[in-house]
Write a protein that holds these residues in place. Structure first.
Motif, mmCIF file in Angstrom:
data_model
loop_
_atom_site.group_PDB
_atom_site.id
_atom_site.type_symbol
_atom_site.label_atom_id
_atom_site.label_comp_id
_atom_site.label_asym_id
_atom_site.label_seq_id
_atom_site.Cartn_x
_atom_site.Cartn_y
_atom_site.Cartn_z
ATOM 1 N N GLN A 73 0.846 -1.197 0.000
ATOM 2 C CA GLN A 73 0.000 0.000 0.000
ATOM 3 C C GLN A 73 0.883 1.249 0.000
ATOM 4 O OE1 GLN A 73 -3.535 0.086 0.311
ATOM 5 N NE2 GLN A 73 -3.380 -2.082 -0.185
ATOM 6 N N PRO A 74 0.366 2.363 -0.546
ATOM 7 C CA PRO A 74 1.160 3.595 -0.559
ATOM 8 C C PRO A 74 1.684 3.985 0.827
ATOM 9 C CG PRO A 74 -0.815 3.885 -1.867
ATOM 10 C CD PRO A 74 -0.919 2.534 -1.239
ATOM 11 N N HIS A 75 0.844 3.807 1.851
ATOM 12 C CA HIS A 75 1.317 4.242 3.180
ATOM 13 C C HIS A 75 2.453 3.376 3.698
ATOM 14 C CE1 HIS A 75 -0.450 1.193 5.931
ATOM 15 N NE2 HIS A 75 -1.385 1.100 5.013
ATOM 16 N N ALA A 78 5.523 4.679 1.785
ATOM 17 C CA ALA A 78 5.922 5.978 2.331
ATOM 18 C C ALA A 78 6.590 5.812 3.689
ATOM 19 C CB ALA A 78 4.706 6.894 2.442
ATOM 20 N N SER A 79 6.111 4.832 4.465
ATOM 21 C CA SER A 79 6.680 4.614 5.801
ATOM 22 C C SER A 79 8.138 4.192 5.746
ATOM 23 C CB SER A 79 5.879 3.537 6.547
ATOM 24 O OG SER A 79 4.561 3.967 6.729
ATOM 25 N N ARG A 107 4.697 12.113 11.103
ATOM 26 C CA ARG A 107 4.774 10.685 10.811
ATOM 27 C C ARG A 107 6.119 10.100 11.252
ATOM 28 N NH1 ARG A 107 5.280 6.434 10.903
ATOM 29 N NH2 ARG A 107 4.751 4.686 9.546
ATOM 30 N N SER B 207 -2.170 9.204 3.162
ATOM 31 C CA SER B 207 -1.595 7.868 3.015
ATOM 32 C C SER B 207 -0.229 7.949 2.340
ATOM 33 C CB SER B 207 -2.544 6.936 2.268
ATOM 34 O OG SER B 207 -2.639 7.323 0.929
ATOM 35 N N GLY B 210 2.480 8.282 4.652
ATOM 36 C CA GLY B 210 2.852 7.089 5.404
ATOM 37 C C GLY B 210 1.917 6.742 6.539
ATOM 38 N N TYR B 211 0.749 7.385 6.589
ATOM 39 C CA TYR B 211 -0.210 7.042 7.637
ATOM 40 C C TYR B 211 -1.175 5.979 7.129
ATOM 41 C CZ TYR B 211 1.209 11.391 9.969
ATOM 42 O OH TYR B 211 1.901 12.384 10.585
#
Lengths: 238, 343
Positions: A73-75, A78-79, A107, B207, B210-211
């Protein structure tokens, strides 16, 4: 030194009968700048979306820093520490500039560190005069700059920018170039772009997409003088 | 930052205490209690819709679930403390499961509305059909369309004989609403609340930062359901009976109207909208000249046409327009008020 931060192997994306991305093998080293160019419908944006998790590829794999991230997933992407800017501006219109950047900073940092980070980014991008303004009231160039701010506030090691110079004035583009140059001291950057002027001013290596596949990959000057690339851009048969 | 937060909480407590003290002078506490309960129900939807962008057509389901949970548990336990807690927890768990399915399934807003609406209708149909003696939970018969009467109402914790009713019940409910209001204020000031607001504004961006948007929406949805459940339990204890009409569409639709009229994106708006419209309905109920659903509908139409942002935002704008032309200091001050009501 030359760590591979992003790699795709035979990445393929099909929409029904259309193959938007066809067997793309791609490698990016740490702190490398790569521009993806190609005519409309060449598959640049689809490739971009597969890498960022906005689309899940039909076949093939994506690796980031050696780990497989295909279909994430994009998140989740990104994480990992990947900054992503989509083609259309994606910002929070009814929140202020500093709140937008704060949300991005939070974040990866504690509340106190986030506040410090926001101040730092606002300073770096010269957003001080509009820090308390709602994003919805800003001009397009400013919004792009803010979005770049919230993409970079988490200190990403990989930054993916889809058409960062679209619709910007010459002065804004110039400023954007400086910001990207500065980014490169810390992260690898991929830019999907149409604006050849902009590409010429910053690009080193360029990957040319055509009909979903990689047409050529070389230094910008070599690409610009290549007859096949010229034909593709002018719509002639390659 | 800390200082202004403290000042906000203090302002809320002072205003809240003043209202709790003054209101019984204009209306009897029995009526006020139900207005407060509806206010809490309005706030529950105001939180998830106004600050999280989740339009739930079935907030009444959590209200009814809270009321039924309380009634069933109160019959079985013979006291009110554990039932109160269950009435908060069970709707929250139900909402968390429902929310997880909807948000991880990446449903768009329209389908979210449809599903929450249908879930409410299913509960309504189900509870309505439980008249037979085989529908029993512990000692409690579900009672179908007759509902459940005769359960233990609110008592002092630890002393089932000491009922809280009349004036004292009013104060219990009023303080409960004040506490929920403070909790919501705290939540919206926290990182979680600020990110929720970001989700309302732009889910994709949040999102891409990164959430995990689905997880956050699920939690917010469950918090809203917990508040609605508490309101339901207080309602059950006030009415001394629970019936399936709690799950009716009219109930859920009314909550949405409260939020629109009061003002979405504010904390006080939904409470004011709920209490105001419920009070009007109560007054109109005392005459037979006009049908009060007609008036409610008319008010909704008028608000959507002429005051689409609702009462509280309109008042805030008026307040700014009147006071905003003063000294720069004053201007800064009103700016902060605006930020507070928005966030």
């Amino acid at each position: 030194m030359a760590e591979t931060v992003l790699e795709t192997s035979s990445l393929t994306m099909r929409f029904g009968g259309v193959t938007a991305c066809d067997n793309v093998d791609f490698k990016l080293q740490a702190r490398e700048l790569r521009c993806l160019i190609g005519p409309n419908g060449a598959g640049k944006s689809t490739f971009f979306k597969c890498v960022t998790g906005l689309l899940s590829p039909t076949e093939g794999n994506v690796y980031m820093r050696g780990d497989e991230v295909t279909g994430w997933q994009p998140h989740q992407i990104a994480s990992l520490g990947v900054g992503i800017k989509t083609q259309t501006p994606n910002v929070m219109d009814s929140l202020t500039v500093s709140e937008n950047i704060w949300l991005a900073a939070r974040r990866f940092h504690s509340v106190i560190d986030s506040n410090a980070k926001v101040a730092e980014v606002i300073d770096r991008l010269a957003l001080g005069s509009i820090a308390k303004t709602d994003l919805g009231q800003l001009a397009h160039g400013e919004r792009q700059r803010v979005e770049l701010g919230l993409v970079t506030v988490g200190d990403p090691w990989l930054v993916l920018l889809d058409e960062p110079a679209a619709g910007m004035s010459a002065k804004d583009v110039e400023r954007m170039t400086v910001i990207i140059e500065e980014l490169l001291t810390r992260s690898a950057v991929i830019i999907v772009e149409h604006d050849m002027q902009f590409i010429r001013s910053i690009a080193r290596d360029v990957t040319v997409f055509h009909q979903g596949a990689v047409l050529m990959e070389d230094h910008v000057d070599a690409v610009m003088s290549d007859q096949t690339v010229r034909n593709v851009y002018l719509g002639k048969k390659a | 930052m800390q200082g202004s937060a403290g000042k906000d909480y203090l302002t809320i407590i002072v205003f809240g205490a003043a209202l709790i003290w003054l209101l019984p002078m204009v209306e009897n506490t029995y009526t006020l209690t139900i207005l407060i309960i509806y206010g809490m129900l309005g706030l529950s939807l105001g939180l998830i819709w106004g600050f999280g962008g989740i339009l739930c057509f079935g907030q009444g389901a959590f209200f009814g679930l809270g009321a039924y949970t309380y009634a069933i548990a109160a019959i079985n336990f013979g006291e009110s403390t554990v039932p109160m807690l269950l009435a908060v927890i069970i709707p929250a768990i139900f909402a968390a499961i429902l929310g997880a399915m909807m948000f991880y399934g990446r449903l768009t807003e329209v389908y979210l509305g449809v599903i929450t609406l249908v879930v409410t209708l299913i509960l309504f149909k189900f509870i309505n059909s439980t008249a037979g003696p085989q529908y029993v939970i512990g000692d409690a018969r579900l009672g179908g369309y007759n509902g459940i009467p005769g359960f233990q109402t609110l008592n002092v914790p630890g002393d089932p004989g000491a009922y809280l009713w009349g004036d004292s019940y009013y104060y219990v409910c009023a303080v409960a609403l004040l506490l929920v209001y403070l909790l919501v204020t705290w939540l919206l000031r926290s990182s979680f609340g600020r990110i929720a607001l970001g989700i309302r504004e732009n889910e994709t961006r949040i999102s891409l930062m990164g959430y995990d948007v689905a997880a956050r929406k699920t939690v917010l949805f469950a918090i809203g359901a917990a508040i609605a459940g508490l309101a339901g339990a207080l309602f059950a204890s006030w009415g001394e009976i629970v019936t399936p009409t709690l799950f009716s569409m009219a109930q859920s639709a009314e909550i949405i109207i409260w939020c629109i009229v009061g003002g979405l994106g504010t904390r006080f708006g939904p409470i004011l909208g709920a209490a105001g419209l419920a009070y009007m309905k109560f007054l109109l109920g005392q005459q037979s000249l006009v049908d009060n659903t007609l008036i409610t509908g008319l008010i909704l139409v008028l608000f959507v046409l002429f005051l689409p942002k609702g009462i509280v935002p309109a008042l805030a704008r008026f307040y700014r327009a009147v006071l905003g032309n003063g000294s720069p200091g004053k201007r800064k001050n009103t700016h902060r008020i605006r930020r507070a009501t928005n966030g």
